[in-house]
Design an enzyme around this catalytic site. Structure first.
Site, mmCIF file in Angstrom:
data_model
loop_
_atom_site.group_PDB
_atom_site.id
_atom_site.type_symbol
_atom_site.label_atom_id
_atom_site.label_comp_id
_atom_site.label_asym_id
_atom_site.label_seq_id
_atom_site.Cartn_x
_atom_site.Cartn_y
_atom_site.Cartn_z
ATOM 1 N N GLY A 239 1.437 -47.850 1.621
ATOM 2 C CA GLY A 239 2.662 -47.512 2.343
ATOM 3 C C GLY A 239 3.755 -48.547 2.371
ATOM 4 O O GLY A 239 4.864 -48.267 2.832
ATOM 5 N N PRO A 276 -2.229 -49.742 -1.999
ATOM 6 C CA PRO A 276 -0.805 -49.691 -2.348
ATOM 7 C C PRO A 276 -0.580 -48.868 -3.622
ATOM 8 O O PRO A 276 -1.360 -48.961 -4.571
ATOM 9 C CB PRO A 276 -0.439 -51.162 -2.579
ATOM 10 C CG PRO A 276 -1.721 -51.825 -2.955
ATOM 11 C CD PRO A 276 -2.834 -51.050 -2.282
ATOM 12 N N CYS A 346 19.807 -25.527 -13.760
ATOM 13 C CA CYS A 346 20.696 -24.542 -13.160
ATOM 14 C C CYS A 346 20.551 -24.439 -11.659
ATOM 15 O O CYS A 346 20.195 -23.388 -11.134
ATOM 16 C CB CYS A 346 20.436 -23.184 -13.804
ATOM 17 S SG CYS A 346 20.575 -23.302 -15.580
ATOM 18 N N TYR A 375 5.898 -42.119 -8.236
ATOM 19 C CA TYR A 375 6.322 -40.778 -7.836
ATOM 20 C C TYR A 375 7.453 -40.270 -8.738
ATOM 21 O O TYR A 375 8.359 -39.564 -8.287
ATOM 22 C CB TYR A 375 6.704 -40.756 -6.339
ATOM 23 C CG TYR A 375 5.594 -41.321 -5.477
ATOM 24 C CD1 TYR A 375 4.427 -40.593 -5.276
ATOM 25 C CD2 TYR A 375 5.681 -42.596 -4.915
ATOM 26 C CE1 TYR A 375 3.375 -41.110 -4.529
ATOM 27 C CE2 TYR A 375 4.630 -43.127 -4.164
ATOM 28 C CZ TYR A 375 3.488 -42.375 -3.973
ATOM 29 O OH TYR A 375 2.435 -42.894 -3.249
HETATM 30 C C1 LIG Z 1 0.045 -41.876 -0.740
HETATM 31 C C2 LIG Z 1 -1.128 -42.647 -0.270
HETATM 32 C C3 LIG Z 1 -1.231 -44.020 -0.539
HETATM 33 C C4 LIG Z 1 -0.166 -44.807 -1.264
HETATM 34 O O1 LIG Z 1 1.040 -44.870 -0.612
HETATM 35 P P1 LIG Z 1 2.208 -45.824 -1.199
HETATM 36 O O2 LIG Z 1 3.327 -45.597 -0.268
HETATM 37 O O3 LIG Z 1 2.499 -45.378 -2.565
HETATM 38 O O4 LIG Z 1 1.685 -47.204 -1.138
HETATM 39 C C5 LIG Z 1 -2.371 -44.680 -0.132
HETATM 40 N N1 LIG Z 1 -3.358 -44.039 0.528
HETATM 41 C C6 LIG Z 1 -3.302 -42.725 0.806
HETATM 42 C C7 LIG Z 1 -4.426 -42.079 1.521
HETATM 43 C C8 LIG Z 1 -2.185 -41.988 0.424
HETATM 44 O O5 LIG Z 1 -2.122 -40.673 0.710
#
Ligand SMILES: *Cc1c(COP(=O)(O)O)cnc(C)c1O
Length: 421
Positions: A239, A276, A346, A375
């Site tokens: 995150g 991460p 479109c 992403y």
């Molecule tokens: C999406 C996700 C992550 C990674 O999140 P990032 O923001 O890309 O670091 C890690 N663990 C879980 C369970 C997720 O759903």
């Protein structure tokens, strides 16, 4: 820091000029830097030095086989959220004991696949899922290490579509019910409770929500241990956000995040896992595209590119900002002009940026979307029958196509016209 820099007036990826790759593979394409991926992984791995830990790359941010192999060779584990991602990790040579299986709705087939191939742990998100995994494990005569993902009811202060740690979100079980649920898990055959898990959202640009969540997880760990559970691992999720707009955003550094981990859970004598995704792959990739037309509208000028929302959906899905730069460095002092930067699909949602200041552009110019390594390719589609764009990896002065552009025939031949039609 990444490895996409101007050299002699031309954007390079490490030691390769971007126009050279564009000439070889055609536009648009994704371009990843091995040195940047390596650097970002190491920031976490070295940041947690001294604590027993495993950095599990969140494969949903970028699941190309070459990217997985590169990170796995450095020692990374993988965080997977589907049977498909699990298969990709195994196909790239990642051993089961380095794969964490997350996700809110694992099917029994996916569970079976992970138990057959080997898995480090399954992060459970609900009581019904717990019961299902227990049944699957018993039917196969195995025992599977599990954690329960707790929802700490912390506001991650990020985009609503990627916030996961509030009680109204679908993720995890409320932390207030954790002790009950752990007691149930411990009583189920086929499961061994080995840890706790939390993940509060994506693109966090402030450490405070992490701090709040990790402190709650630390005290929960102590309670669970007092209840008799062997909590050996603490999975803190992913995150950490990245700077999309270099000028005005300064999210916390991985080292600061790792120091926070030490402060909040370092004393618990547990193995730390982090997941991460974006921070490792996001700024390790760009999307390169060509201007097809410069169109003058009423009071607006449009740059119409050969890439579109199906190739990079973040701007239309999350209103995300991506820095868009000219591959030929603008001459010093050149006057910038506002352009709406759009794709050929479109619908009006196919807009990457409005009134973006760019150097004067002409048809045929190359532009690069920064911060497109996470992403990006994984969320692309073939809407408007636009082929998935190639992915290219650079390392030093060499580059390779790591996923080719499909031909129209390959796309069309996936469809089947029934005999009776
Ligand atoms: C999406 C996700 C992550 C990674 O999140 P990032 O923001 O890309 O670091 C890690 N663990 C879980 C369970 C997720 O759903």
């Amino acid at each position: 820091m990444d490895h996409f820099l101007y050299r002699d007036g031309v954007l390079h990826a490490e030691d390769v000029a971007v126009p050279e790759i564009a000439a070889a593979v055609g536009t648009p394409f994704y371009l990843y830097s091995a040195a940047t991926l390596t650097r970002h992984y190491r920031l976490f791995d070295e940041g947690l030095d001294g604590l027993p830990h495993l950095v599990c790359f969140a494969m949903k941010s970028n699941s190309n086989q070459a990217v997985i192999k590169l990170l796995a060779d450095l020692g990374a584990g993988m965080d997977v959220v589907s049977g498909g991602e699990y298969s990709r990790a195994r196909a790239a040579g990642v051993p089961g004991e380095r794969i964490v299986f997350s996700g809110v709705g694992k099917t029994r087939d996916e569970m079976r696949m992970a138990l057959e191939g080997g898995v480090r742990q399954v992060n459970l998100e609900s009581e019904p899922e717990m019961a299902a995994l227990s049944e699957v494990a018993v039917s196969m005569g195995v025992t599977v290490p599990v954690t329960v993902r707790v929802n700490p009811d912390v506001d991650a202060k990020t985009h609503e579509k990627i916030s996961t740690g509030k009680s109204e979100n679908k993720f995890g079980i409320p932390i207030s019910r954790a002790r009950d649920v752990y007691a149930q898990a411990a009583a189920l055959p086929g499961l061994t409770v080995i840890g706790v898990d939390v993940h509060i959202g994506s693109q966090l640009t402030d450490l405070a929500p992490f701090e709040e969540a990790y402190r709650l997880v630390a005290s929960l760990t102590e309670q669970l241990r007092a209840d008799g559970h062997d909590i050996r691992r603490i999975d803190l999720g992913g995150g950490l956000g990245i700077p999309y707009a270099r000028s005005n955003e300064a999210p916390p550094l991985p080292t600061e995040y790792c120091d926070l981990i030490r402060r909040t859970v370092g004393h618990l004598n547990a193995e730390i896992e982090i997941e991460p995704g974006r921070l490792i792959s996001g700024n390790a990739g760009i999307m390169v595209s060509k201007v097809i037309y410069v169109k003058s509208g009423e009071g607006r000028n449009f740059l119409i590119l050969d890439s579109a929302m199906n190739d990079l959906i973040r701007p239309s899905m999350y209103s995300s900002y991506h820095e868009i730069v000219a591959v030929r460095e603008p001459a010093p002092g050149v006057e910038m002009a506002p352009y709406d930067i759009v794709g050929p699909v479109c619908e009006s949602g196919d807009t990457f940026a409005r009134e973006r200041a760019m150097p004067p552009a002409a048809a045929g110019d190359l532009v690069a979307f920064r911060s497109a390594g996470a992403y990006g390719a994984v969320m692309s589609s073939e809407y408007n029958t636009r082929p998935l764009i190639p992915e290219v990896l650079v390392q030093g002065d060499q580059f390779a196509v790591i996923r080719p552009r499909p031909t129209f025939d390959e796309i069309i031949n996936r469809d089947i016209i029934p005999e009776w039609l």
